[in-house]
Design a protein around this motif. Structure first.
Motif, mmCIF file in Angstrom:
data_model
loop_
_atom_site.group_PDB
_atom_site.id
_atom_site.type_symbol
_atom_site.label_atom_id
_atom_site.label_comp_id
_atom_site.label_asym_id
_atom_site.label_seq_id
_atom_site.Cartn_x
_atom_site.Cartn_y
_atom_site.Cartn_z
ATOM 1 N N HIS A 155 0.949 -1.234 0.006
ATOM 2 C CA HIS A 155 0.047 -0.161 -0.031
ATOM 3 C C HIS A 155 0.927 1.336 -0.115
ATOM 4 O O HIS A 155 1.239 1.663 1.035
ATOM 5 C CB HIS A 155 -0.833 -0.180 1.097
ATOM 6 N N HIS A 192 1.419 5.344 -2.032
ATOM 7 C CA HIS A 192 0.967 6.302 -3.098
ATOM 8 C C HIS A 192 2.152 7.224 -3.275
ATOM 9 O O HIS A 192 2.375 8.123 -2.674
ATOM 10 C CB HIS A 192 -0.069 7.262 -2.203
ATOM 11 N N LYS A 195 -9.187 -1.179 -5.848
ATOM 12 C CA LYS A 195 -9.504 -0.386 -4.690
ATOM 13 C C LYS A 195 -10.947 0.372 -4.690
ATOM 14 O O LYS A 195 -11.169 1.322 -5.737
ATOM 15 C CB LYS A 195 -8.334 0.484 -4.527
ATOM 16 N N HIS A 204 -5.771 -0.876 5.667
ATOM 17 C CA HIS A 204 -5.570 -0.110 6.806
ATOM 18 C C HIS A 204 -6.556 0.144 8.131
ATOM 19 O O HIS A 204 -7.063 1.112 8.496
ATOM 20 C CB HIS A 204 -4.941 1.526 6.470
ATOM 21 N N ASP A 211 0.872 2.776 3.534
ATOM 22 C CA ASP A 211 -0.107 3.895 3.087
ATOM 23 C C ASP A 211 0.923 4.948 2.933
ATOM 24 O O ASP A 211 0.412 6.085 3.076
ATOM 25 C CB ASP A 211 -1.051 4.221 4.006
HETATM 26 ZN ZN LIG Z 1 -3.728 4.673 0.777
#
Ligand SMILES: [Zn+2]
Length: 469
Positions: free
Chosen positions: A59, A61, A149, A239, A318
């Protein structure tokens, strides 16, 4: 045995997830032997060290558009930082844009990711799905992307998928051997609580947890688990943050044991295991702005219990870094870019919990950071395991090294780490991606573009369907 290309010698290697004394031999990017006294043209001495499968961060970004900004790391800088942290494969997200098909958004993101230093795979972000677009899922699967997602919140920015559409998407994915990943928060409660707080002038970052209380997570987790079970799709909760959310997972799993075909994977992140909402009271409390928010210390403990009891399958970051200036661009929590950095500190922080606090065992660590994410994404057994035939993704960890985490020592594109001053035991020394050493003793020796896209296999039991489609 003939001399091999590269051999990692004399370490404690986690072969098939089990710690044992073994050398690891590599040829042409793959592991070709695990054994005793192997010799290679190039040898890396791992005496006294752990030899783990490379970490899979499921995960991240990189370069994500948020609030008119972009998260600080692009695929080059972010995967360099990943390599320093022992991460050999990241799973990032396509960025859905209006009028763009899933396949087009995946292809455009793959172009951006081509500079990666470590391997990468992608989840396909699903936004604005309509019944006439459902066939796009099969196109995405043909591109090797089988993880999709969805958001049950963010209706205000148009990213939410409503329950009806969610169920139809789940059913289609079940047929395709695809996987659903869900950011699970109840949108109506978030909107209503936020509105109430703002009307009372409660706009500080310390109010963020009240805007998105754990009931939001628990309700949405319960609902999407139910929808997934009825659709027969494999589901991953992204998460997870709360004890309430975990209780709903437990309830859903008890039900699905009664013969339903779906399975639920649960991911949590270091920030939910190691930090709590008191971080928002710090001088740079806004630097910790993220959704879902940091929770109470009781929630933290519930998540650790979840790990101990096998309820949580993987830990991912994340990773979404911004600078302090960006994180403090507004006084109001609703106007901040959400997201915190983490790809480089994932392994060190968790090592600290193995070697420092002793909260988890070393083999459990390998499950959470390597095997769990690789299995949840259809990357196993190519990724996430030291076994003959697997990609030679290896991280050598020195379990004796003690460090205090300092932002200045890290390589992520931010001037902030949520873990500044955090003491850890154990640190990655050497990172190897498909047989190539990319980080060695704190020096980057890899190359831009070495990373390759890793396609995701369909879920077990769906291979026949896959051929028919
Ligand atoms: Zn995320």
């Amino acid at each position: 045995m003939a001399e091999l290309q590269l051999v990692v010698r004399n370490g404690t290697a986690f072969c098939h997830g089990r710690a044992q004394r073994a050398d690891v031999a590599v040829e042409d990017g793959r592991i070709v032997a695990l054994g005793d006294r192997l010799r290679g043209k190039r040898e890396v001495d791992a005496t006294g060290c752990w030899v783990m499968p490379g970490i899979v961060d499921a995960h991240t970004h990189m370069a994500l558009p948020v609030c008119g900004l972009r998260s600080g790391d692009d695929f080059d800088s972010g995967t360099r930082a990943a390599a320093f942290g022992g991460v050999t494969c990241i799973v990032d997200f396509s960025v859905a844009e209006p009028g763009m098909s899933l396949a087009a958004s995946i292809e455009s993101r793959r172009e951006q990711a081509a500079v990666s230093v470590v391997d990468y795979s992608l989840h396909s972000e699903v936004v604005g799905m309509t019944p006439s677009r459902l066939d796009e899922f099969a196109d995405a699967c043909r591109l090797g992307v089988r993880s999709f997602k969805f958001y049950t919140t963010y209706s205000d920015s148009g990213r939410m998928t409503d329950d009806g559409m969610l169920f139809r998407c789940f059913r289609r994915l079940a047929l395709l051997g695809g996987r659903a990943v869900v950011h699970a928060e109840n949108d109506a409660i978030v909107l209503s609580m936020t509105k109430e707080l703002l009307s009372k002038g409660r706009t500080s970052i310390t109010d963020l947890p009240d805007a998105r209380p754990s009931v939001c997570e628990a309700e949405a987790v319960s609902r999407v688990c139910l929808l997934a079970r009825h659709a027969g799709v494999e589901l991953r909760i992204a998460h997870l943050t709360s004890g309430d959310g975990l209780a709903e997972i437990a309830a859903a799993r008890r039900r699905s044991n009664a013969g339903a075909p779906s399975r639920v994977w649960v991911e949590t992140c270091p920030q939910y295991l190691l930090l709590d909402e008191t971080s928002y009271e710090q001088a740079c409390g806004r630097c910790f702005a993220a959704t879902p928010p940091l929770r109470t210390s009781e929630d933290r403990l519930a998540l650790w219990n979840g790990i101990a009891e096998g309820m949580i399958d993987l830990v991912a970051t994340d990773h979404c870094p911004f600078t302090r200036a960006e994180k403090t661009m507004s006084e109001r929590f609703v106007d901040l870019p959400y997201g915190i950095p983490g790809v480089e500190t994932l392994l060190p922080l968790l090592l600290g919990e193995v070697l420092g606090s002793g909260r988890i065992g070393s083999e459990r660590l390998v499950e959470l950071l390597c095997e769990g994410p690789a299995r949840a994404l259809g990357l196993w057994p190519r990724k996430g395991v030291l076994a003959v035939g697997a990609d030679a993704d290896i991280v050598i960890v020195d379990p004796r090294e003690r460090r205090s985490i300092r932002t200045d020592d890290l390589h992520m594109a931010t001037d902030f780490s949520p873990y500044e001053g955090h003491e850890v035991v154990g640190w990655p020394r050497v990172t190897i991606v498909r047989g190539k050493i990319v980080v060695e003793e704190g020096r980057f020796v890899g190359e831009t573009g070495w990373g390759r896209f890793v396609p995701q296999q369909p879920t077990a039991g769906s291979r026949e369907l896959e051929r028919a489609i």
